[in-house]
Design an enzyme around this catalytic site. Structure first.
Site, PDB file in Angstrom:
ATOM      1  N   ASP A  33       0.870  -1.185   0.000  1.00  0.00           N
ATOM      2  CA  ASP A  33       0.000   0.000   0.000  1.00  0.00           C
ATOM      3  C   ASP A  33       0.901   1.227   0.000  1.00  0.00           C
ATOM      4  O   ASP A  33       1.938   1.234   0.660  1.00  0.00           O
ATOM      5  CB  ASP A  33      -0.874  -0.023   1.271  1.00  0.00           C
ATOM      6  CG  ASP A  33      -2.115   0.835   1.142  1.00  0.00           C
ATOM      7  OD1 ASP A  33      -3.224   0.301   1.288  1.00  0.00           O
ATOM      8  OD2 ASP A  33      -1.978   2.063   0.907  1.00  0.00           O
ATOM      9  N   LYS A  86     -10.958   6.177  -6.017  1.00  0.00           N
ATOM     10  CA  LYS A  86     -12.369   5.779  -6.130  1.00  0.00           C
ATOM     11  C   LYS A  86     -13.395   6.903  -5.999  1.00  0.00           C
ATOM     12  O   LYS A  86     -14.589   6.631  -5.867  1.00  0.00           O
ATOM     13  CB  LYS A  86     -12.675   4.718  -5.070  1.00  0.00           C
ATOM     14  CG  LYS A  86     -12.435   5.232  -3.658  1.00  0.00           C
ATOM     15  CD  LYS A  86     -13.161   4.416  -2.619  1.00  0.00           C
ATOM     16  CE  LYS A  86     -13.112   5.114  -1.297  1.00  0.00           C
ATOM     17  NZ  LYS A  86     -13.866   4.469  -0.250  1.00  0.00           N
ATOM     18  N   SER A 126     -16.855  -2.683  -9.890  1.00  0.00           N
ATOM     19  CA  SER A 126     -17.928  -1.907  -9.255  1.00  0.00           C
ATOM     20  C   SER A 126     -19.209  -2.022 -10.055  1.00  0.00           C
ATOM     21  O   SER A 126     -19.189  -2.153 -11.286  1.00  0.00           O
ATOM     22  CB  SER A 126     -17.501  -0.436  -9.213  1.00  0.00           C
ATOM     23  OG  SER A 126     -18.604   0.391  -8.897  1.00  0.00           O
ATOM     24  N   TYR A 151     -13.589   7.409 -13.473  1.00  0.00           N
ATOM     25  CA  TYR A 151     -13.474   6.333 -12.482  1.00  0.00           C
ATOM     26  C   TYR A 151     -14.152   5.064 -12.996  1.00  0.00           C
ATOM     27  O   TYR A 151     -13.561   3.982 -13.017  1.00  0.00           O
ATOM     28  CB  TYR A 151     -14.109   6.783 -11.155  1.00  0.00           C
ATOM     29  CG  TYR A 151     -14.484   5.630 -10.253  1.00  0.00           C
ATOM     30  CD1 TYR A 151     -13.520   4.971  -9.503  1.00  0.00           C
ATOM     31  CD2 TYR A 151     -15.808   5.182 -10.175  1.00  0.00           C
ATOM     32  CE1 TYR A 151     -13.866   3.890  -8.705  1.00  0.00           C
ATOM     33  CE2 TYR A 151     -16.158   4.117  -9.384  1.00  0.00           C
ATOM     34  CZ  TYR A 151     -15.187   3.472  -8.652  1.00  0.00           C
ATOM     35  OH  TYR A 151     -15.529   2.397  -7.872  1.00  0.00           O
ATOM     36  N   LYS A 155     -12.732   1.135 -14.330  1.00  0.00           N
ATOM     37  CA  LYS A 155     -13.207  -0.194 -13.900  1.00  0.00           C
ATOM     38  C   LYS A 155     -13.530  -1.049 -15.122  1.00  0.00           C
ATOM     39  O   LYS A 155     -13.183  -2.224 -15.194  1.00  0.00           O
ATOM     40  CB  LYS A 155     -14.431  -0.064 -12.984  1.00  0.00           C
ATOM     41  CG  LYS A 155     -14.137   0.583 -11.631  1.00  0.00           C
ATOM     42  CD  LYS A 155     -13.159  -0.234 -10.806  1.00  0.00           C
ATOM     43  CE  LYS A 155     -12.755   0.445  -9.517  1.00  0.00           C
ATOM     44  NZ  LYS A 155     -11.593  -0.179  -8.855  1.00  0.00           N
ATOM     45  N   ASN A 181     -22.800  -1.321  -2.889  1.00  0.00           N
ATOM     46  CA  ASN A 181     -22.370  -0.227  -2.002  1.00  0.00           C
ATOM     47  C   ASN A 181     -21.830  -0.778  -0.688  1.00  0.00           C
ATOM     48  O   ASN A 181     -22.601  -1.077   0.223  1.00  0.00           O
ATOM     49  CB  ASN A 181     -23.546   0.721  -1.744  1.00  0.00           C
ATOM     50  CG  ASN A 181     -23.910   1.536  -2.966  1.00  0.00           C
ATOM     51  OD1 ASN A 181     -24.258   0.974  -4.001  1.00  0.00           O
ATOM     52  ND2 ASN A 181     -23.821   2.845  -2.877  1.00  0.00           N
ATOM     53  N   LEU A 202     -22.588   7.916   1.335  1.00  0.00           N
ATOM     54  CA  LEU A 202     -23.698   8.155   2.256  1.00  0.00           C
ATOM     55  C   LEU A 202     -23.395   7.771   3.713  1.00  0.00           C
ATOM     56  O   LEU A 202     -23.595   8.586   4.619  1.00  0.00           O
ATOM     57  CB  LEU A 202     -24.935   7.390   1.748  1.00  0.00           C
ATOM     58  CG  LEU A 202     -26.200   7.511   2.588  1.00  0.00           C
ATOM     59  CD1 LEU A 202     -26.650   8.962   2.707  1.00  0.00           C
ATOM     60  CD2 LEU A 202     -27.317   6.654   1.967  1.00  0.00           C
TER      61      LEU A 202
HETATM   62  C1  UD1 Z   1     -20.650   5.654  -5.937  1.00  0.00           C
HETATM   63  C2  UD1 Z   1     -20.320   5.151  -7.302  1.00  0.00           C
HETATM   64  C3  UD1 Z   1     -19.698   3.777  -7.215  1.00  0.00           C
HETATM   65  C4  UD1 Z   1     -18.483   3.840  -6.351  1.00  0.00           C
HETATM   66  C5  UD1 Z   1     -18.909   4.316  -4.979  1.00  0.00           C
HETATM   67  C6  UD1 Z   1     -17.685   4.414  -4.076  1.00  0.00           C
HETATM   68  C7  UD1 Z   1     -21.670   5.599  -9.288  1.00  0.00           C
HETATM   69  C8  UD1 Z   1     -23.013   5.472  -9.938  1.00  0.00           C
HETATM   70  N1  UD1 Z   1     -21.545   5.087  -8.093  1.00  0.00           N
HETATM   71  O1  UD1 Z   1     -21.775   4.894  -5.494  1.00  0.00           O
HETATM   72  O2  UD1 Z   1     -19.310   3.323  -8.461  1.00  0.00           O
HETATM   73  O3  UD1 Z   1     -17.904   2.567  -6.283  1.00  0.00           O
HETATM   74  O4  UD1 Z   1     -19.537   5.600  -5.088  1.00  0.00           O
HETATM   75  O5  UD1 Z   1     -17.103   5.663  -4.060  1.00  0.00           O
HETATM   76  O6  UD1 Z   1     -20.764   6.137  -9.860  1.00  0.00           O
HETATM   77  N2  UD1 Z   1     -26.405  10.278  -0.881  1.00  0.00           N
HETATM   78  C9  UD1 Z   1     -27.093  11.300  -0.210  1.00  0.00           C
HETATM   79  N3  UD1 Z   1     -26.371  12.156   0.552  1.00  0.00           N
HETATM   80  C10 UD1 Z   1     -24.995  12.067   0.687  1.00  0.00           C
HETATM   81  C11 UD1 Z   1     -24.320  11.035   0.002  1.00  0.00           C
HETATM   82  C12 UD1 Z   1     -25.052  10.164  -0.773  1.00  0.00           C
HETATM   83  O7  UD1 Z   1     -28.306  11.398  -0.313  1.00  0.00           O
HETATM   84  O8  UD1 Z   1     -24.419  12.922   1.381  1.00  0.00           O
HETATM   85  C13 UD1 Z   1     -27.178   9.312  -1.680  1.00  0.00           C
HETATM   86  C14 UD1 Z   1     -26.769   9.272  -3.142  1.00  0.00           C
HETATM   87  O9  UD1 Z   1     -27.509  10.200  -3.882  1.00  0.00           O
HETATM   88  C15 UD1 Z   1     -27.098   7.826  -3.506  1.00  0.00           C
HETATM   89  C16 UD1 Z   1     -26.875   7.053  -2.196  1.00  0.00           C
HETATM   90  O10 UD1 Z   1     -26.902   8.028  -1.170  1.00  0.00           O
HETATM   91  O11 UD1 Z   1     -28.448   7.719  -3.833  1.00  0.00           O
HETATM   92  C17 UD1 Z   1     -25.535   6.336  -2.160  1.00  0.00           C
HETATM   93  O12 UD1 Z   1     -24.501   7.259  -2.504  1.00  0.00           O
HETATM   94  P1  UD1 Z   1     -22.953   6.885  -2.367  1.00  0.00           P
HETATM   95  O13 UD1 Z   1     -22.690   6.325  -1.024  1.00  0.00           O
HETATM   96  O14 UD1 Z   1     -22.176   8.086  -2.774  1.00  0.00           O
HETATM   97  O15 UD1 Z   1     -22.741   5.697  -3.412  1.00  0.00           O
HETATM   98  P2  UD1 Z   1     -23.088   5.596  -4.971  1.00  0.00           P
HETATM   99  O16 UD1 Z   1     -23.218   6.931  -5.589  1.00  0.00           O
HETATM  100  O17 UD1 Z   1     -24.207   4.648  -5.117  1.00  0.00           O
END
Ligand code: UD1
Length: 341
Positions: A33, A86, A126, A151, A155, A181, A202
């Site tokens: 790493d 990522k 992913s 990104y 992949k 996720n 999230l």
């Molecule tokens: C994204 C990427 C995925 C990547 C992953 C890791 C896409 C489509 N997805 O996943 O490839 O491997 O990140 O970095 O490119 N959300 C909120 N508030 C927040 C953050 C997120 O509402 O503050 C919502 C988002 O709109 C989404 C869900 O939570 O609907 C999940 O978001 P997130 O955890 O960022 O993951 P993805 O976008 O699904």
């Protein structure tokens, strides 16, 4: 049977949990790493959990000569390649950084594997490769969509490099795991996700809001065509995800993968909305979260979740942990990092 595994990016979030599960399954792990997005202290956490301190080499997979020395000095037959950037948004702003880092590191590892006759590689892919899929849930046969970010493109390109190399080289085999996720932390709260700066994802945003580091969680959109208007995702527990790597390595070591290039979805098969996830976090941890609806985030797809039949039947792997337990572990970890009682 050679049970030695080189884990690139082994100090990172998914890499550290996988290292723990590999050690528990009797593998000897060598972690490489460059600590660009991880902390050396993670290795201590791995040792506390397993009682074993894996060998740690600080090196960058893009440094071909450093990688060559590792291949010269260690006789592992298998590699799990996590080392990559990522952050989707950052990749749009700095595409060359992503193409160089994610592709050069993979090419170095694969070329050295072929040269030194090391057979097996598990690759961190992913669900992003499916983009905005036409049918849900997605199976491994669902066509990939043109990538919407550099990104995501790295992949897809990396999967292609592995597929073509397996087709051309008899002594080379690969399994690409398409993660949905990944969330949560080890139940010991000794290792977990350590995002630098403001989290993009999230669950770290939720736990940092609960810890008082962020004022309020923004829910990106409540006007999607879903039951409650928020996006649907497939949230997979990090320890369940880590176990999928162990069974993938086992499959290749035992030569059960006749095709030598395989792809598996790694998810739970259950769609969960942003609101559902937030409420589950609140209930599991008995707290209230400060959140508000905000505009949609550019690039988000409405819904994506996995059909996991292939992984269930072929790898004999199933997601086991309940979402509430995963969200409890995520909060325990955040509290332990912040010194909250
Ligand atoms: C994204 C990427 C995925 C990547 C992953 C890791 C896409 C489509 N997805 O996943 O490839 O491997 O990140 O970095 O490119 N959300 C909120 N508030 C927040 C953050 C997120 O509402 O503050 C919502 C988002 O709109 C989404 C869900 O939570 O609907 C999940 O978001 P997130 O955890 O960022 O993951 P993805 O976008 O699904």
């Amino acid at each position: 049977m050679n049970k030695r595994v080189l884990v690139t990016g082994g100090a990172g979030y998914i890499g550290s949990h996988t290292t723990v599960e590999l050690i528990k399954a009797g593998y000897e792990v060598i972690v490489v790493d460059n600590l660009s997005n991880s902390d050396r202290a993670v290795m201590k956490g791995i040792e506390q959990i397993t009682g074993i301190s894996p060998r740690f080499i600080e090196a960058d997979c893009c440094d071909r000569e450093a990688m060559r020395r590792i291949f010269e000095e260690h006789d592992f037959q298998s590699v799990i390649h996590f080392a990559a950037f990522k952050a989707v948004g950052e990749s749009v702003a700095e595409p060359l950084k992503y193409y160089r880092n994610n592709l050069v590191s993979l090419l170095n590892v694969v070329e050295l594997m072929v040269e030194y006759k090391r057979r097996n590689i598990v690759f961190s892919s992913s669900a992003t490769v499916y983009g905005d899929a036409d049918t849900l849930p997605v199976t491994e046969l669902t066509p990939r969509k043109p990538a919407t970010s550099p990104y995501g493109n790295t992949k897809q390109m990396s999967e292609d490099v592995l597929r073509d190399t397996a087709a051309a080289c008899d002594g080379f085999a690969s399994i690409a795991l398409r993660y949905f996720n990944p969330i949560g932390a080890h139940p010991s709260a000794l290792i977990g996700e350590l995002p630098r700066g403001v989290p993009n994802n999230l669950v770290p945003y939720i736990t940092q809001t609960a810890a008082g580091i962020r004022e309020r969680l923004s829910i990106f959109g409540d006007d999607y065509p879903t039951a409650d208007g928020s996006c649907l995702r497939d949230y997979i527990d990090i320890v369940d995800l880590a176990r999928a790597h162990v069974v993938a390595i086992e499959r290749m070591i035992e030569h059960r993968n006749q095709k030598r290039y395989e792809v598996f979805n790694v998810g739970t098969g259950k769609p969960v909305s942003v609101f559902e996830l937030v409420h589950c976090f609140e209930e599991a941890n008995n707290l209230k979260l400060n959140y508000a609806v905000a505009p949609r985030r550019a690039g988000d797809v409405t819904a994506v979740w996995a059909d996991t039949t292939l992984a269930n039947n072929t790898l004999g792997w199933h997601a086991e942990r309940e979402l509430a337990d995963t969200l409890r572990a995520a909060w325990q970890w955040e509290k332990s990092v912040r010194g909250i009682e």
